[in-house]
Design a protein around this motif. Structure first.
Motif, PDB file in Angstrom:
ATOM      1  N   TRP A 382      32.599  12.883  35.642  1.00  0.00           N
ATOM      2  CA  TRP A 382      32.950  13.275  37.003  1.00  0.00           C
ATOM      3  C   TRP A 382      31.711  13.690  37.780  1.00  0.00           C
ATOM      4  CZ3 TRP A 382      37.697  16.746  35.448  1.00  0.00           C
ATOM      5  CH2 TRP A 382      38.792  15.930  35.192  1.00  0.00           C
ATOM      6  N   SER A 383      30.845  14.497  37.146  1.00  0.00           N
ATOM      7  CA  SER A 383      29.636  14.973  37.814  1.00  0.00           C
ATOM      8  C   SER A 383      28.742  13.807  38.215  1.00  0.00           C
ATOM      9  CB  SER A 383      28.861  15.926  36.898  1.00  0.00           C
ATOM     10  OG  SER A 383      29.637  17.055  36.578  1.00  0.00           O
ATOM     11  N   THR A 384      28.555  12.877  37.295  1.00  0.00           N
ATOM     12  CA  THR A 384      27.713  11.713  37.572  1.00  0.00           C
ATOM     13  C   THR A 384      28.280  10.888  38.720  1.00  0.00           C
ATOM     14  OG1 THR A 384      27.012  11.616  35.266  1.00  0.00           O
ATOM     15  CG2 THR A 384      26.706   9.625  36.590  1.00  0.00           C
ATOM     16  N   TYR A 385      29.593  10.706  38.699  1.00  0.00           N
ATOM     17  CA  TYR A 385      30.234   9.909  39.741  1.00  0.00           C
ATOM     18  C   TYR A 385      30.017  10.531  41.115  1.00  0.00           C
ATOM     19  CZ  TYR A 385      33.913   7.971  42.698  1.00  0.00           C
ATOM     20  OH  TYR A 385      34.592   7.406  43.731  1.00  0.00           O
ATOM     21  N   TYR A 386      30.271  11.819  41.230  1.00  0.00           N
ATOM     22  CA  TYR A 386      30.174  12.448  42.540  1.00  0.00           C
ATOM     23  C   TYR A 386      28.735  12.540  43.030  1.00  0.00           C
ATOM     24  CZ  TYR A 386      35.110  13.449  42.575  1.00  0.00           C
ATOM     25  OH  TYR A 386      36.464  13.312  42.580  1.00  0.00           O
ATOM     26  N   LEU A 387      27.787  12.724  42.112  1.00  0.00           N
ATOM     27  CA  LEU A 387      26.389  12.719  42.513  1.00  0.00           C
ATOM     28  C   LEU A 387      25.991  11.335  43.031  1.00  0.00           C
ATOM     29  CD1 LEU A 387      24.714  14.819  39.688  1.00  0.00           C
ATOM     30  CD2 LEU A 387      24.734  15.382  42.126  1.00  0.00           C
ATOM     31  N   THR A 388      26.455  10.305  42.338  1.00  0.00           N
ATOM     32  CA  THR A 388      26.133   8.939  42.751  1.00  0.00           C
ATOM     33  C   THR A 388      26.784   8.600  44.079  1.00  0.00           C
ATOM     34  OG1 THR A 388      25.988   8.266  40.440  1.00  0.00           O
ATOM     35  CG2 THR A 388      26.214   6.520  42.064  1.00  0.00           C
ATOM     36  N   ARG A 389      28.059   8.923  44.190  1.00  0.00           N
ATOM     37  CA  ARG A 389      28.760   8.636  45.443  1.00  0.00           C
ATOM     38  C   ARG A 389      28.158   9.405  46.603  1.00  0.00           C
ATOM     39  NH1 ARG A 389      32.265   4.673  46.770  1.00  0.00           N
ATOM     40  NH2 ARG A 389      33.473   6.124  48.042  1.00  0.00           N
ATOM     41  N   GLY A 390      27.744  10.644  46.333  1.00  0.00           N
ATOM     42  CA  GLY A 390      27.137  11.446  47.381  1.00  0.00           C
ATOM     43  C   GLY A 390      25.858  10.839  47.914  1.00  0.00           C
ATOM     44  N   ALA A 391      25.093  10.192  47.015  1.00  0.00           N
ATOM     45  CA  ALA A 391      23.840   9.560  47.426  1.00  0.00           C
ATOM     46  C   ALA A 391      24.089   8.297  48.239  1.00  0.00           C
ATOM     47  CB  ALA A 391      22.992   9.242  46.201  1.00  0.00           C
ATOM     48  N   GLU A 392      25.261   7.686  48.069  1.00  0.00           N
ATOM     49  CA  GLU A 392      25.551   6.416  48.716  1.00  0.00           C
ATOM     50  C   GLU A 392      26.360   6.569  50.004  1.00  0.00           C
ATOM     51  OE1 GLU A 392      27.754   4.419  45.734  1.00  0.00           O
ATOM     52  OE2 GLU A 392      26.012   3.892  44.512  1.00  0.00           O
ATOM     53  N   THR A 393      26.909   7.744  50.231  1.00  0.00           N
ATOM     54  CA  THR A 393      27.872   7.942  51.306  1.00  0.00           C
ATOM     55  C   THR A 393      27.272   8.759  52.441  1.00  0.00           C
ATOM     56  OG1 THR A 393      29.629   7.926  49.644  1.00  0.00           O
ATOM     57  CG2 THR A 393      30.216   8.729  51.826  1.00  0.00           C
ATOM     58  N   LYS A 394      27.687   8.464  53.649  1.00  0.00           N
ATOM     59  CA  LYS A 394      27.237   9.209  54.818  1.00  0.00           C
ATOM     60  C   LYS A 394      28.440   9.857  55.501  1.00  0.00           C
ATOM     61  CE  LYS A 394      22.813   7.698  55.183  1.00  0.00           C
ATOM     62  NZ  LYS A 394      21.603   8.474  55.473  1.00  0.00           N
ATOM     63  N   ILE A 395      28.245  11.067  55.991  1.00  0.00           N
ATOM     64  CA  ILE A 395      29.266  11.727  56.790  1.00  0.00           C
ATOM     65  C   ILE A 395      29.137  11.210  58.225  1.00  0.00           C
ATOM     66  CG2 ILE A 395      30.066  13.929  57.729  1.00  0.00           C
ATOM     67  CD1 ILE A 395      29.090  15.246  55.145  1.00  0.00           C
ATOM     68  N   VAL A 396      30.198  10.624  58.731  1.00  0.00           N
ATOM     69  CA  VAL A 396      30.193  10.107  60.100  1.00  0.00           C
ATOM     70  C   VAL A 396      31.421  10.630  60.839  1.00  0.00           C
ATOM     71  CG1 VAL A 396      28.893   8.019  59.520  1.00  0.00           C
ATOM     72  CG2 VAL A 396      31.397   7.992  59.409  1.00  0.00           C
ATOM     73  N   ILE A 397      31.326  10.705  62.139  1.00  0.00           N
ATOM     74  CA  ILE A 397      32.435  11.179  62.975  1.00  0.00           C
ATOM     75  C   ILE A 397      33.497  10.097  63.028  1.00  0.00           C
ATOM     76  CG2 ILE A 397      33.096  11.980  65.266  1.00  0.00           C
ATOM     77  CD1 ILE A 397      30.134  12.799  65.651  1.00  0.00           C
ATOM     78  N   PRO A 398      34.753  10.412  62.697  1.00  0.00           N
ATOM     79  CA  PRO A 398      35.797   9.375  62.767  1.00  0.00           C
ATOM     80  C   PRO A 398      36.071   8.972  64.208  1.00  0.00           C
ATOM     81  CG  PRO A 398      36.774  11.532  62.381  1.00  0.00           C
ATOM     82  CD  PRO A 398      35.278  11.721  62.284  1.00  0.00           C
ATOM     83  N   THR A 399      36.479   7.733  64.391  1.00  0.00           N
ATOM     84  CA  THR A 399      36.774   7.235  65.733  1.00  0.00           C
ATOM     85  C   THR A 399      38.273   7.055  65.966  1.00  0.00           C
ATOM     86  OG1 THR A 399      36.459   4.973  64.941  1.00  0.00           O
ATOM     87  CG2 THR A 399      34.556   6.064  65.924  1.00  0.00           C
ATOM     88  N   GLY A 400      39.082   7.336  64.922  1.00  0.00           N
ATOM     89  CA  GLY A 400      40.521   7.197  65.088  1.00  0.00           C
ATOM     90  C   GLY A 400      41.234   7.880  63.935  1.00  0.00           C
ATOM     91  N   ASN A 401      42.567   7.825  63.962  1.00  0.00           N
ATOM     92  CA  ASN A 401      43.391   8.396  62.898  1.00  0.00           C
ATOM     93  C   ASN A 401      43.633   7.351  61.813  1.00  0.00           C
ATOM     94  OD1 ASN A 401      43.776  11.004  64.073  1.00  0.00           O
ATOM     95  ND2 ASN A 401      45.176  10.055  65.549  1.00  0.00           N
ATOM     96  N   ARG A 402      44.463   7.679  60.858  1.00  0.00           N
ATOM     97  CA  ARG A 402      44.816   6.733  59.787  1.00  0.00           C
ATOM     98  C   ARG A 402      45.331   5.436  60.403  1.00  0.00           C
ATOM     99  NH1 ARG A 402      47.176   8.011  54.181  1.00  0.00           N
ATOM    100  NH2 ARG A 402      47.947   5.993  53.462  1.00  0.00           N
ATOM    101  N   PRO A 403      44.729   4.293  60.064  1.00  0.00           N
ATOM    102  CA  PRO A 403      45.100   3.049  60.728  1.00  0.00           C
ATOM    103  C   PRO A 403      46.563   2.690  60.627  1.00  0.00           C
ATOM    104  CG  PRO A 403      43.060   2.773  59.504  1.00  0.00           C
ATOM    105  CD  PRO A 403      43.605   4.139  59.123  1.00  0.00           C
ATOM    106  N   SER A 404      47.191   2.970  59.489  1.00  0.00           N
ATOM    107  CA  SER A 404      48.580   2.568  59.303  1.00  0.00           C
ATOM    108  C   SER A 404      49.551   3.483  60.025  1.00  0.00           C
ATOM    109  CB  SER A 404      48.916   2.537  57.808  1.00  0.00           C
ATOM    110  OG  SER A 404      48.739   3.808  57.236  1.00  0.00           O
TER     111      SER A 404
END
Length: 404
Positions: A382-404
């Motif tokens: 779990w730790s490895t996964y979240y560290l890896t995902r954290g390095a690959e992911t960016k926090i961005v401002i959403p432009t809308g709600n849940r599409p569905s």
């Protein structure tokens, strides 16, 4: 919504499952704001009820950015703003730039020595913190109706893996020794998250599925803060995790600074662990209960966790179910739709405390059961996964709600 009792949440010395010792309370109990501001970082307060306070600076700003159609360009400009010491990118709207320059300043009460002690604590007790602030807090979040519904109906609800990864970027950003200084990223991620919260408040009010008051009030943020801070400290204390007074204070300071940078008012931010426990016992019980959205999100979350630790024998999902029930207790697990596991539930209750005792040097290796090493390996993955995902992911401002 079912409510929890206001009595103190108890934790035994050997199992965090006692967090589940929360009885169903009368709906008629008073919900007045009774926590004294004298127990806050500010030492006093305005007397405001945090349920009806949001973010006076960020909310009108984000509403204006949406009205001007500037969100996509702001996201593009902020995409490569990654480190605390980086200047804000050129081209930002002046009102946003002014806000962010103010928002990126650490509070005057931030103590470098305490923050350094907090960083050392993260290194020493990182595995426990991962278990409690990622797995445990994630399970608690789906049993908080307003939080579960806000996640579900916002853009993040459509891609929970991405949503979880973004949530935990900040959790990992506060861990390094330079988290809040040169080379660190915690300031950046906190300010971006504050902008996201303001955007979600703005967007969800236009969703046909959102009912009730504006989401993510100061109390809602405090509830989330307690699922991370107070829940984790109570858990570690209950397990008998060794820590010095300086380490405990430093850990709290790192979480206080995080809360401040996310926009929680100092008059609501607990000054000590003792005042934090008192506030938690007020805000958590009255904000927890079952929802359809929470059950659905929790099932997705447990599937994600099991996928990270899949192995031969097909035991991983039941193991995740049992560990989740152990962390949160039966009441919360039942609200979340977590099935009981007759084989694994009693094994986890026995194995995890023994693994903690071994890690803390209180017992020898022969006393650690085989089940404990399954948990240990699961947490590493779990730790490895979240560290890896954290390095690959960016926090961005959403432009809308849940599409569905």
């Amino acid at each position: 919504m079912a409510e929890l009792s206001r009595r103190k949440i108890l934790i035994s010395g050997t199992a965090l499952g006692a967090l589940g010792a929360m009885g169903v309370a009368s709906p008629a109990q008073a919900d007045d704001w009774t926590w004294p501001a004298s127990g806050s970082i500010a030492g006093s307060g305005s007397g405001a009820d945090p349920r009806w306070v949001w973010d006076d600076e960020a909310d009108p700003l984000l509403a204006s950015l949406f009205q001007r159609g500037l969100i996509p360009e702001v996201n593009r400009l902020l995409y490569d703003w990654n480190r605390n010491e980086q200047p804000l990118p050129a081209g930002l709207p002046e009102d946003l730039r002014d806000f962010m320059e103010r928002a990126r300043q650490l509070p005057a009460w931030a103590d470098p020595a305490k923050l350094a002690a907090g960083a050392r604590f993260h290194v020493l007790k990182g595995n426990y913190i991962v278990v409690l602030t990622i797995v445990g807090a994630g399970m608690l979040a789906t049993s908080i109706p307003k939080e579960a519904r806000a996640v579900y109906y916002s853009a993040g609800g459509a891609d929970l893996k991405d949503r979880v990864a973004k949530t935990n970027i900040l959790a990992y950003a506060v861990r390094p020794a330079n988290a809040w200084s040169t080379g660190g990223t915690a300031v950046v991620e906190a300010v971006k998250t504050r902008l996201v919260h303001a955007a979600v408040r703005h967007l969800l009010q236009s969703s046909p599925y959102w009912t009730g008051p504006i989401p993510i009030s100061q109390e809602d943020m405090l509830v989330t803060w307690h699922t991370l801070a107070t829940f984790s400290m109570r858990g570690m204390r209950g397990w008998g995790v060794r820590m010095s007074s300086a380490e405990a204070t430093g850990y709290l300071q790192s979480l206080q600074v995080m809360g401040h940078m996310l926009g929680i008012r100092d008059e609501f931010m607990p000054a000590t662990w003792e005042t934090s426990y008192t506030q938690s016992d007020i805000v958590l019980p009255r904000n927890m209960g079952p929802t359809r959205e929470g059950v659905e999100l929790n099932a997705i979350l447990r599937t994600m966790l099991a996928e990270m630790t899949s192995g031969p024998g097909g035991i991983d999902k039941p193991l995740v179910n049992a560990f989740s029930r152990y962390l949160t207790g039966n009441q919360v697990a039942d609200w979340n739709g977590i099935p009981r596991e007759p084989l694994w539930d009693p094994l986890i209750r026995t194995a995890w405390p023994l693994l903690v005792k071994f890690r803390e040097g209180l017992i020898g290796l022969p006393l650690v059961p085989a089940t404990a090493w399954l948990l240990d390996e699961m947490i590493k993955k779990w730790s490895t996964y979240y560290l890896t995902r954290g390095a690959e992911t960016k926090i961005v401002i959403p432009t809308g709600n849940r599409p569905s």
